[in-house]
Scaffold this motif. Sequence first.
Motif, mmCIF file in Angstrom:
data_model
loop_
_atom_site.group_PDB
_atom_site.id
_atom_site.type_symbol
_atom_site.label_atom_id
_atom_site.label_comp_id
_atom_site.label_asym_id
_atom_site.label_seq_id
_atom_site.Cartn_x
_atom_site.Cartn_y
_atom_site.Cartn_z
ATOM 1 N N TRP A 4 0.816 -1.208 0.000
ATOM 2 C CA TRP A 4 0.000 0.000 0.000
ATOM 3 C C TRP A 4 0.849 1.258 0.000
ATOM 4 N N ARG A 114 -6.714 -6.390 4.936
ATOM 5 C CA ARG A 114 -6.485 -6.631 3.509
ATOM 6 C C ARG A 114 -5.083 -6.198 3.137
ATOM 7 N N ALA A 119 -7.942 -2.481 9.179
ATOM 8 C CA ALA A 119 -8.982 -1.475 9.380
ATOM 9 C C ALA A 119 -9.721 -1.787 10.676
ATOM 10 N N LEU A 135 -6.658 2.975 10.352
ATOM 11 C CA LEU A 135 -5.846 2.040 9.578
ATOM 12 C C LEU A 135 -4.500 1.857 10.261
ATOM 13 N N PHE A 158 -13.709 -4.091 3.943
ATOM 14 C CA PHE A 158 -13.102 -3.599 2.719
ATOM 15 C C PHE A 158 -13.976 -3.970 1.524
ATOM 16 N N THR A 159 -14.008 -3.097 0.515
ATOM 17 C CA THR A 159 -14.612 -3.489 -0.752
ATOM 18 C C THR A 159 -13.672 -4.447 -1.472
ATOM 19 N N GLY A 162 -10.521 -3.023 -2.852
ATOM 20 C CA GLY A 162 -9.623 -2.429 -1.882
ATOM 21 C C GLY A 162 -9.625 -0.920 -1.841
ATOM 22 N N TYR A 164 -12.162 1.126 -0.875
ATOM 23 C CA TYR A 164 -12.966 1.695 0.199
ATOM 24 C C TYR A 164 -12.990 0.786 1.427
ATOM 25 N N VAL A 165 -13.142 1.425 2.572
ATOM 26 C CA VAL A 165 -13.494 0.739 3.807
ATOM 27 C C VAL A 165 -14.836 1.302 4.257
#
Length: 626
Positions: A4, A114, A119, A135, A158-159, A162, A164-165
Amino acid sequence: MKLWLALGAGTLAAAMLAGCGGDSDNDPVPSTDTPAVSGVKLNFMGRYSTGQFDESAAEIPAYDAGTRRLFVVNAQKGALDVLGMNDPANPALVDTLTTSDIAANTEVNSVAVRDGLVAVAVQAPVKTDAGYMALYDAETLELISFVEVGALPDMVAFTADGQYVLTANEGEPSDDYSVDPEGSVSVVDISDPRNPVVATADFTALNGQEDELRDQGVRIYGPGASAAQDLEPEYIALDADGTTAWVVLQENNALAKVDIASATVTEPLLPLGTKDISQDGNAIDASDDDGVINIRTFDGVVGLYLPDAIHAYSAGGDTYLVTANEGDARAWGEDNDAYWGTEGAGCAGDASQGFVEEFRVKHLVHADGFDRRCGDDLPPQLRALGAGGLLNPTTFGYCGAVDGDPGDCREDDVLGRLNITWTEGYRTDSNGDPVMFTAAGVEDPAGDRIMYDTLYAYGGRSFAIWDAEGALVWDSGDAIEQFTASDECMAGAQRNIPCADYFNSGHDEGSAFDSRSDAKGPEPEGLTIGTLGGKTFLFLGLERMGGILVYDITDPTAPVMQDYLNSREDWVTEDTESVLASAGDLGPEGLVFIPASDSPNDKALLVVGYEVSGTTAVYEVEALRD
């Protein structure tokens, strides 16, 4: 360097989608010469124990494949236990992640992981204040960023891409119901994890539509609450492409549909309706005081689904939703004497000091009326409706109800012990006001009794599958209670304890045969989904009876039971806390599936947090092949 951190915002989402982690990744496609998976079986591997009994010391687990770490919500600490999983049979505590770097006295409610990002849903010191989504780095446990979200964020996810949370901000009221925050869903864009951007999907557009919502089947009933205050998001399911979320509004018995990109509730609410307990296949055991297993149907009784956990999955190109139909009652002010009042004070409890909707049938329809329960469990809001309750003899004649007399319906071995909500089921006029009757059962505006045509019980005692618009596709009916009452069901990690001997037991006491039959039975609460060999499997936790049920739900119209494993070992000792070390696992709360491709031992695993025993158990998910 963390993925990330190394990648720019433009490539982060795609990398996260391809990376490890989460509980929805598929196993590699089996080679053509490998026999197809015909089913699965759970095998107990090991556990980590906090040594804390009935303190919610193990609730929601999440797994990071890169660090081989479990992150487990420990509500007793208000923090996350970080467990090493190099040896899945012996998970070990390696650290504790607290949120004191955000604010003092904050508490962790939920966690999702993720690709190295953790999160966390963080509750404010005062639960009615705005909380946070934070986070953290899964390896260093460094706080990366945090944002303010709604009150009481109770679930985080998480979507699939990745980007969105999401947090479900439940917005529970204060114990005396003097403060009732609005429920909401926060959509946090984490394209740049160090600079998250939050948007809020709220329900304020529904304010003023409370009567219409009630007519549609949405439960709006908190004292003095607007729709936005009364709606309480509990759990979130996400579709495969990260565009839509379905949000459980548990106490409201409905789902909300959220467009993620715009952070808006885009559809009308989706009421879930009721389950007809008079129908064959929907039977329940309604009494905890008859000393026997007695699963039967009851005319005039329905179950409110009131689901807790929800998960989305794809089948045949369509999205389906799976719910654990736990049931949940609003109960605020239970320990406040001012709320209940006293008999000497004329039964004048203070309705501004709380709100409790649960009541036993035997007390609801006693011929002497409500005041016999003064100072005990009589909600003042119920007393304001009338001096007593009656059963419609047309509906309840099968158990002896006649005008002004409930007959045998209120006996302990019939309906008397069943917990229901007093807030609905009584006859009303066109304005929604109760139709009044005399104590003899004669309709009379000057009467002081209310007439119940239907009794609404808590929970479906089942799991259900719905389509994307909230239409019921399949429900397990009474299959869970019928199975745990059968000779086929065996508890214990070695499968050597007859379930029927401890049918509908509680999770915090021994020798508790039948103790939960009057409430929500086995109480399905948590669930997760995993795929093996191209098939989709549901793992369902039974909060009270305990154990994990496994179903093949590849065909949403025809799920097939695969297995049941209950690793509780001591069912007899009254003081369960005193034998905690040998009691096994009690009170499953959260579950996470780890595919073999992410697993530290290359085997598919299931991890379950047990809130009563304070244990985190690890199970192998063994694929069975023809």
